[in-house]
Scaffold this motif. Structure first.
Motif, PDB file in Angstrom:
ATOM      1  N   ILE A 427      -3.599  -5.353   0.589  1.00 43.13           N
ATOM      2  CA  ILE A 427      -4.475  -4.190   0.475  1.00 43.13           C
ATOM      3  C   ILE A 427      -4.008  -3.351  -0.702  1.00 43.13           C
ATOM      4  O   ILE A 427      -2.852  -2.907  -0.731  1.00 43.13           O
ATOM      5  CB  ILE A 427      -4.446  -3.339   1.757  1.00 43.13           C
ATOM      6  N   THR A 428      -4.874  -3.117  -1.669  1.00 46.75           N
ATOM      7  CA  THR A 428      -4.514  -2.240  -2.778  1.00 46.75           C
ATOM      8  C   THR A 428      -5.774  -1.623  -3.357  1.00 46.75           C
ATOM      9  O   THR A 428      -6.808  -2.281  -3.451  1.00 46.75           O
ATOM     10  CB  THR A 428      -3.740  -3.018  -3.869  1.00 46.75           C
ATOM     11  N   MET A 429      -5.691  -0.350  -3.692  1.00 48.42           N
ATOM     12  CA  MET A 429      -6.838   0.408  -4.197  1.00 48.42           C
ATOM     13  C   MET A 429      -8.011   0.252  -3.234  1.00 48.42           C
ATOM     14  O   MET A 429      -9.104  -0.187  -3.610  1.00 48.42           O
ATOM     15  CB  MET A 429      -7.197  -0.045  -5.614  1.00 48.42           C
ATOM     16  N   ALA A 430      -7.771   0.588  -1.986  1.00 47.23           N
ATOM     17  CA  ALA A 430      -8.764   0.440  -0.928  1.00 47.23           C
ATOM     18  C   ALA A 430      -8.560   1.567   0.081  1.00 47.23           C
ATOM     19  O   ALA A 430      -7.546   2.270   0.044  1.00 47.23           O
ATOM     20  CB  ALA A 430      -8.634  -0.920  -0.250  1.00 47.23           C
ATOM     21  N   GLN A 431      -9.504   1.734   0.983  1.00 49.02           N
ATOM     22  CA  GLN A 431      -9.404   2.823   1.950  1.00 49.02           C
ATOM     23  C   GLN A 431      -9.957   2.372   3.296  1.00 49.02           C
ATOM     24  O   GLN A 431     -10.971   1.682   3.379  1.00 49.02           O
ATOM     25  CB  GLN A 431     -10.189   4.047   1.467  1.00 49.02           C
ATOM     26  N   GLY A 432      -9.221   2.762   4.337  1.00 48.03           N
ATOM     27  CA  GLY A 432      -9.719   2.538   5.683  1.00 48.03           C
ATOM     28  C   GLY A 432      -9.837   1.073   6.065  1.00 48.03           C
ATOM     29  O   GLY A 432     -10.799   0.670   6.726  1.00 48.03           O
TER      30      GLY A 432
END
Length: 971
Positions: A427-432
């Motif tokens: 997970i990178t540069m992501a949200q939720g």
């Protein structure tokens, strides 16, 4: 005409009935058919063409019969294929696992014996083979050294320092298009190179090495080569000669080549969703398929991620870009060469559920946003923002990133079979992003990795993650970074701004990430590892079975109600006033701080924990900083730890600190088919810390070990988790420098507290003993240092640093450099009282074979002290010793100076009275009958202005025998 079937579609509160389209595909079908069950189509491409006519207007189902579907090109969905929430589009296998989507080709070969158990077959011109499958199992390119499945945690399951040495390559006719695979120097992943040939000297030439974002060079030992014809010498290995169009194979035992199905790989991406944020692919489901034969992509892994160790390839067997409400359900990803599922840039509410992802070349599921959505992004570790100028707007700049997506009830294992920078879920540069009810194990690196704080809000829940970090170093089953816009590799720069703007660390980590109700085991790192800058985490209800909990620099990490079996908390280099809280946990080891705590870098609360040990003082390691003053040491009374039930009994003292039981049967996959095959971690036997060892009966003569000093600063070996704190491998090592005062020679050389010395004048040093030995070779030369500062390599030099002269001679008159010309007039005393000769013999101008005034065996902190009678500029301090009995000649001491006008006493730890100069240890040197050591200032300089000089000595043999000093001289 297409056959239209009435299906009952249920929505929300009502159950309306509407027409829905069902299209059938079969290996025995015909694209001229109408797609009905009676006249199925042959290809997905034709089914897609027909499905688009009704997409978004009716529920569409493409039902795919059992069989292998060799895709001629990547099967791509665009916005034209979109359904709606009411009228979704579904592509499903009639039987889960029965329909295989293949990016490969089946070969029809005629095998013939070649030699030594190798068979050969002719192939069609122009065929490129990246991977070879034999009856469904991937075979290995011819490699050196050979693959050994029993070496599960060894780099590449077999490595050799000479993998592509000139000598090795001399036996290769033409290695062009072979590959070099090598671990990163610090084992933070790996590098890959394509061999381009050999030069005129016979050295292998190659290109590549861009697969790691911390460019530090390949490991000197952990190397392997493949696709070399001359290395084809083991069952299961193959080599394709594209020049002669010949495939060579040494088949595994029991394989009948005439009956085996031979398949090779062509496509990198099998299925791709190709939309945008403005025109996304919506409400499409893939269900029940097997994805197989996707090409390796390690030479395309080039894109750096935000100041992490990673580079990445934006691709995989299935790629989602620009989607909303797309679902990948009940699928199997079987031995794909790169990433299995990649969600790139804008994706919303994607669901990956019930999938079996195994034996991938790279990662399992990747969520990677657009760097242009990040405010003030930086990419290489050493890059720094001007923190006074960065954007202060919280959160992302655009919406081009994955958000509100779920990975649920997935079985993920065998991750990183080719690349060594993978994760089960990345997970990178992501949200939720939610990862729940997943079993993740057998990973070359981390099970779950979060690459930055942008933009938080992730939930890790009810997962079972173990057997990770099998080949890399300095990671955890869960691994994260937070090298966000607030972060600098120079922590002091960040600290200044954060002190003025406490919300600065939360500009990117805007939402709290939660790790809960999960089980972790990492035997080669930490169970949960929050690394550089990781901020805004809640960690609770976790069972950690091996590596414990690491919290490196960051802000607002709250860890409570966790259990760490046979381990504890690893706090590393916290920022001042970080707001971290660690409370209500069950630990089985004392906190193991790395370069902390300090009076300001101690967090908000570390207290109210239970320590399971038989050592009452185990909780008191950092009591002076206010930690664990209300913690307890007790047996938590686990219900059945041998069976993995670490709940506590109703009368457990853990309940008194606020600990609450959490379920022990909730970890990992829930899908019945997965539960039957999923592994679970080995439950360790409890290792309860026992009473401290009793001192020896003659311990009254034994003093506390003294600190080692060099250039006036304290120095120590790296130990335990400190390797991670400095970002170096155990092989590299180094010497930690601390207590650097402004007037010390260390400060004059440019050293700072927290520096790590790895070299002196071109000599590598991995520990204090090597540093002292290398320094003793300095003599009159200028001092040149290789130093790691803030995980970066720098060079320092000082032409004025004091030098050390060591000399050994066969007789008292044999010294050529360190010559005793006249005694010192100073008076010498000692503590405790030495044996044998009187103290006066240390200043009588004579060097003789004998004990001299020697400290008794077992005295580990004896001290000689010389009163010079008045303050003097001291330029040299010299000592001679006799190698009496062949064991007493080595010298091991730390010398201190004092400018006190009156008796300063013997407490060398009192910095108001004693200044440390340096430590000496000549045990590794070759000793003749007599030996001399002299610390000398450079011409025109001095070691300091002192009245008193004190030598604190330590034994030089394993039996506790001390040096036979003969003479002490101060000039």
């Amino acid at each position: 005409m297409l056959r239209i079937f009435l299906l009952l579609i249920c929505f929300g509160l009502g159950v309306p009935c509407s027409q829905a389209l069902e299209i059938f595909v079969s290996p025995t079908g015909d694209d001229a058919g109408d797609g009905s069950a009676a006249a199925p189509l042959a290809s997905l491409a034709r089914a897609q063409h027909l499905a688009r006519r009704s997409a978004g207007k009716a529920a569409v189902t493409v039902s795919v019969a059992d069989g292998v579907y060799y895709l001629s090109e990547t099967f791509t969905f665009t916005a034209a294929d979109s359904g709606t929430e009411r009228w979704p589009v579904t592509y499903r296998a009639e039987n889960e696992g029965g329909a295989v989507l293949s990016g490969g080709t089946k070969l029809d070969l005629q095998w013939r014996p070649y030699r030594d158990g190798i068979f050969a077959a002719s192939t069609k011109p122009g065929l490129a083979i990246d991977q070879l499958f034999l009856s469904g199992r991937k075979q290995r390119m011819a490699r050196y050294p050979n693959f050994d499945a029993d070496k599960k945690t060894e780099a590449y399951q077999g490595f050799a320092a000479d993998a592509f040495s000139r000598q090795r390559a001399s036996g290769w006719a033409d290695p062009t298009d072979g590959f070099i695979h090598a671990m990163h120097r610090s084992r933070w992943g790996g590098y890959h190179y394509r061999i381009t040939g050999k030069n005129a000297d016979g050295d292998v030439t190659y290109e590549g090495g861009w697969q790691n974002n911390r460019q530090m060079g390949m490991h000197k030992d952990y190397r392997m080569v493949e696709n070399i014809f001359e290395e084809l010498d083991a069952p299961g290995e193959w080599f394709h000669d594209s020049k002669s169009n010949t495939l060579y194979l040494m088949p595994p035992a029991g394989i009948d080549l005439d009956q085996a199905v031979v398949e090779v790989v062509r496509l990198r991406h099998l299925v791709q969703f190709d939309g945008t944020a403005d025109d996304p692919v919506r409400f499409v489901t893939l269900q029940g398929f097997v994805f197989r034969h996707a090409a390796r992509t390690f030479m395309e892994t080039k894109e750096p991620l935000l100041r992490s160790d990673w580079t990445i390839y934006r691709g995989g067997a299935v790629v989602l870009a620009g989607t909303e409400d797309v679902r990948i359900l009940d699928a199997e990803f079987d031995q794909v060469g790169g990433n299995a599922i990649f969600l790139s840039n804008y994706n919303r509410r994607a669901l990956v559920k019930g999938c079996h992802i195994h034996d991938t070349g790279a990662s399992g599921v990747c969520f990677v946003g657009d760097p242009n959505a990040v405010r003030d992004p930086l990419f290489e570790y050493r890059q720094k923002n001007d923190l006074t100028k960065v954007d202060r707007t919280p959160g992302p700049k655009t919406d081009n990133y994955p958000a509100d997506c779920i990975v649920e009830d997935c079985l993920i294992h065998g991750i990183g079979r080719v690349e060594r920078q993978p994760a089960g879920v990345q997970i990178t540069m992501a949200q939720g992003i939610t990862v729940r009810d997943c079993s993740i194990y057998d990973c070359a690196r981390a099970g779950i990795n979060i690459g930055d704080g942008a933009w938080g809000g992730h939930l890790i829940q009810r997962c079972d993650v173990f057997d990770t970090v099998q080949e890399t170093h300095d990671h955890g089953s869960f691994n994260s970074w937070g090298r966000d816009r607030y972060w600098s590799s120079d922590r002091n720069a960040s600290q200044v701004v954060i002190d003025a703007e406490p919300q600065f660390p939360f500009l990117d980590a805007v939402e709290t990430t939660v790790i809960r109700d999960s089980r972790w085991r990492c035997d080669h790192g930490w169970d949960i590892d929050l690394d550089d800058g990781s901020s805004n985490y809640d960690i609770y209800n976790n069972l950690m079975l091996s590596g414990g909990l690491k919290l490196r620099e960051g802000f607002r990490r709250r860890a409570w109600n966790n259990i760490t079996v046979n381990n504890g908390l690893h706090p590393h280099v916290w920022y001042n006033h970080s707001g971290d809280e660690v409370f209500g946990n069950i630990f089985m080891a004392a906190p193991q701080g790395a370069r902390m705590p300090t009076e300001t870098a101690k967090g908000k609360r570390v207290d109210g924990n239970l320590y399971y040990a038989h050592v009452p003082a185990i909780k008191d390691r950092y009591a002076s900083f206010g930690w664990d003053r209300n913690s307890i040491v007790a047996d938590p009374k686990f219900i059945d730890p041998a069976a993995g039930d670490f709940r506590v009994q109703s009368d457990s003292p853990a309940l008194k600190i606020g600990f609450e039981n959490f379920a022990m049967g909730q970890f990992g996959v829930k899908k019945p088919a997965f539960k039957r095959i999923a592994r679970t971690p080995e439950i360790p036997a409890l290792e309860v810390k026992q009473e401290m060892a009793k001192p020896r009966s003659d311990s009254g003569r034994i003093g506390k070990p003294t600190t080692t000093y060099w250039l006036g600063a304290a120095v120590s070996d790296l130990k335990g988790s400190e390797f991670s704190a400095y970002g170096v491998s155990q092989e590299e090592g180094g010497v930690v420098v601390s207590k650097v005062t402004p007037i010390s020679d260390a400060a004059k050389a440019g050293l700072r507290d927290g520096d790590l010395v790895q070299g002196i004048n071109g000599t590598a040093v991995t520990r204090v003993a090597q540093l002292l030995a290398a320094y003793q070779q300095l003599r009159e030369n200028a001092l040149v240092l290789k130093v790691i500062r803030n995980q970066q390599t720098i060079s320092l030099s000082d032409p004025h640093a004091p030098g050390i002269l060591f000399e050994s001679a066969p007789n008292p008159d044999g010294f050529q450099t360190v010559i005793l010309q006249s005694p010192t007039t100073g008076k010498v005393d000692a503590q405790p009282t030495p044996r044998n000769e009187s103290l006066a013999t240390l200043t009588d101008g004579k060097i003789e074979m004998g004990y001299g005034p020697v400290f008794a065996n077992g005295v580990t902190a004896g001290a000689y002290r010389m009163d010079l009678g008045e303050l003097k500029d001291v330029s040299s301090i010299t000592s001679w010793s006799a190698n009496y009995g062949g064991v007493r000649g080595a010298q091991r001491w730390t010398v201190y100076g004092s400018d006190s006008q009156s008796d300063p006493g013997w407490n060398v730890g009192d910095r108001s009275k004693f200044t440390p100069l340096t430590s000496i240890d000549t045990r590794a040197a070759s000793h003749e009958d007599f030996n001399a050591v002299s610390i000398r200032a450079k011409p025109g300089r001095n070691l300091g202005r002192f009245r008193w000089i004190l030598w604190s000595v330590r034994p030089v043999t394993g039996r506790g025998e001390n040096t036979a000093f003969q003479e002490l001289v101060v000039r």
